[in-house]
Enzyme design. Structure first.
Site, PDB file in Angstrom:
ATOM      1  CG  HIS A 158     -14.598  -6.380  19.822  1.00 27.48           C
ATOM      2  ND1 HIS A 158     -14.345  -6.345  18.186  1.00 27.48           N
ATOM      3  CD2 HIS A 158     -13.639  -5.093  20.749  1.00 27.48           C
ATOM      4  CE1 HIS A 158     -13.661  -5.122  17.935  1.00 27.48           C
ATOM      5  NE2 HIS A 158     -12.714  -4.953  18.967  1.00 27.48           N
ATOM      6  CD  GLU A 160     -15.709  -2.288  19.939  1.00 29.87           C
ATOM      7  OE1 GLU A 160     -14.995  -1.636  21.259  1.00 29.87           O
ATOM      8  OE2 GLU A 160     -15.425  -2.796  19.418  1.00 29.87           O
ATOM      9  CD  GLU A 161     -14.709  -3.066  15.637  1.00 29.85           C
ATOM     10  OE1 GLU A 161     -14.799  -1.589  15.457  1.00 29.85           O
ATOM     11  OE2 GLU A 161     -13.725  -3.462  15.809  1.00 29.85           O
TER      12      GLU A 161
HETATM   13 CO    CO Z   1     -12.682  -0.995  16.003  1.00 32.35          CO
HETATM   14 ZN    ZN Z   2     -11.565  -2.871  19.593  1.00 36.34          ZN
END
Ligand code: CO
Ligand code: ZN
Length: 332
Positions: A63, A195-196
């Site tokens: 990511h 992603e986070e």
């Molecule tokens: Co992270």
């Molecule tokens: Zn990560």
């Protein structure tokens, strides 16, 4: 293998919180475009690079996004309140510098607290050094996202930086793309967005690619600092092969295959059983009828702080393992 400090330093320095990955994507695209057969950006912003082959369709995901702080309110004196984009901890945020996309710098401070144990994000504010709301609004707006600002550093054995999560994963994928020689596999390297905030870019890109195998590259924690919770992963002990986290149970045959490849090539590795957290594999493996997926993890201390720390040897071993896996016919 020489450690490419300049590239890692560049990757961790570029602004790119979740949903705002344009600048980091440009840097990565430039870095890899001459080494792949096809490269494009999808509608959500994922960068997808393909090295064509006749074998299995393999998706490798790292990511691009980093955690950030989004402005929610500006008071009359020009102090900024914020919410988290991804996992932001109030204690590690206190007294840190932040920087906005336009280069404006701020510092994070706290209201006076009688009991520091009760510190929450809502007690914190960002000071950009202005006198009024009007002055502040010329520089930042509600909804703007700033990221931690800290200097990249190195000793002989380790690197220190903000957002090694997951720029070090991007680094591993980029170096693997450059080093790959012969592979029958049909390889899709995806530098994912968001992603986070919940593995979102991996979810949509996997839907498009329909991989037969998924491999995420991301950081994991370490259990080797004073009084750390027991966790059999430490810095300098090798790349980590994930068994599970809260988002995925690595497909046992893929896990076995990864271990075999590590052994055959004398690549130091450790098994990772993480009791929290998730990675892009969590989204990839649930695509359509299901995709056997695993993770190569880079052991990292102090994740989501300005001083994340990883071992150069572990990073190099992660690159080696990824290359060796992708060069093999993956039979699972
Ligand atoms: Co992270
Ligand atoms: Zn990560």
């Amino acid at each position: 293998m020489k450690f490419n400090s300049n590239l890692l330093k560049k990757l961790v320095t570029v602004y790119g919180p979740s949903g705002n990955e344009g600048k980091i994507r440009e840097v990565i695209e430039k870095e890899i475009k001459d080494y792949v057969d096809d490269i494009f950006v999808d509608d959500l912003g994922n960068l997808i690079a393909r090295k064509k082959g006749n074998g299995k369709r393999v998706m490798v995901a790292a990511h691009m996004d980093q955690i950030g702080l989004m402005i929610t309110h500006i008071d009359d004196k020009g102090f900024l309140r914020f919410t988290n984009v991804g996992g932001i901890n109030p204690y590690t945020s206190l007294s840190q510098q932040v920087v906005f996309e336009n280069g404006i710098i701020g510092v994070i401070s706290s209201e006076p607290m009688e009991d520091m144990a009760k510190l929450k994000l809502e007690n914190l504010f960002i000071d950009i050094g202005v006198k009024s709301k009007e002055e502040a609004e010329k520089l930042v707006n509600i909804g703007d996202i700033c990221v931690y600002r800290s200097e990249y550093g190195e000793n002989d054995n380790v690197v220190f930086s903000k957002c090694l999560d997951d720029r070090v994963g991007c680094f591993v994928a980029i170096e693997a793309i450059k080093q790959l020689k012969d592979s029958n596999n049909d390889l899709y390297f995806v530098f994912t967005v968001q992603e986070e905030v919940g593995l979102r870019g991996a979810k949509t890109s996997a839907y498009r690619i329909e991989p037969e195998i998924g491999i995420a590259i991301d950081v994991t924690g370490s259990g080797d600092t004073p009084k750390a919770k027991p966790f059999a992963v430490g810095l300098g002990k090798g790349t980590a092969i994930k068994v599970k986290d809260n988002s995925v149970l690595t497909h046992p045959k893929l896990r076995q295959f990864m271990v075999e490849v590590a052994k055959e090539n004398n690549i130091p590795y450790q098994m990772e059983v993480l009791e929290f957290g998730g990675t892009d594999s969590g989204a990839i493996h649930l695509t359509k009828e299901g995709v056997p997926s695993g993770v190569i993890s880079i052991p990292t201390r102090y994740i989501h702080s300005t001083v994340e720390m990883s071992s150069k040897e572990d990073i190099i071993n992660s690159i080696k393992l990824l290359v060796k896996i992708l060069e093999r016919d993956i039979e699972i």
